[in-house]
Design an enzyme around this catalytic site. Structure first.
Site: not given
Length: 151
Positions: A33, A38-40, A43
């Site tokens: 998402q 964590t995704c940030t 990325a």
């Protein structure tokens, strides 16, 4: 194995077709998402090392179940220089087998398993990261690729 073919739309609404990347090495990373911690981290690690990845011949594509508008906000907020594919219907996600049962705090649910696929110039899967090191993901990609190239 040959990477499953797909067509999707990026954060600009532009049609993206896997076969258009033939002749290039590709980092295809699936993440749960936009805008989550964590995704940030993952990325931004790929963003911060994007020049090195490109110097090593890699294109980068991120795929999540989020829609184009959310991807556009994520790209703008974190200045992401690569393509994000919106897959709210899970068509690409399911082709790559990264959707399935998960557990968090004792709760079972269906979700996306963070996974990265490294594809060679023939669109063959050369490596699958089932548990990418989000803070050092670009570094592990380059290291693994260099080891694969020596085989």
């Amino acid at each position: 194995d040959k990477a499953p073919a797909f067509t999707g739309k990026d954060q600009e609404g532009k049609k993206i077709v896997l076969k258009d990347f033939k002749g290039k090495k590709l980092v295809l990373y699936f993440y749960p998402q936009d805008m989550t911690p964590t995704c940030t981290v993952q990325a931004c690690n790929l963003r911060d090392h994007y020049a090195v990845l490109r110097k090593n011949g890699f294109e980068v594509i991120g795929i999540s179940p989020d829609d184009e508008q959310k991807h556009k906000k994520f790209e703008a907020k974190y200045k992401l220089p690569y393509t994000l594919i919106a897959d709210p219907g899970h068509s690409v996600i399911e082709k790559y087998g990264v959707w399935g049962p998960k557990q968090l705090y004792g709760r079972n649910y269906m979700g996306l398993h963070r996974t990265t696929f490294l594809l060679d110039e023939k669109l063959l899967i050369r490596k699958i990261f089932l548990r990418p090191k989000n803070k050092q993901h670009a570094e592990e990609i380059i290291k693994i690729w260099n080891n694969l190239s020596q085989l």
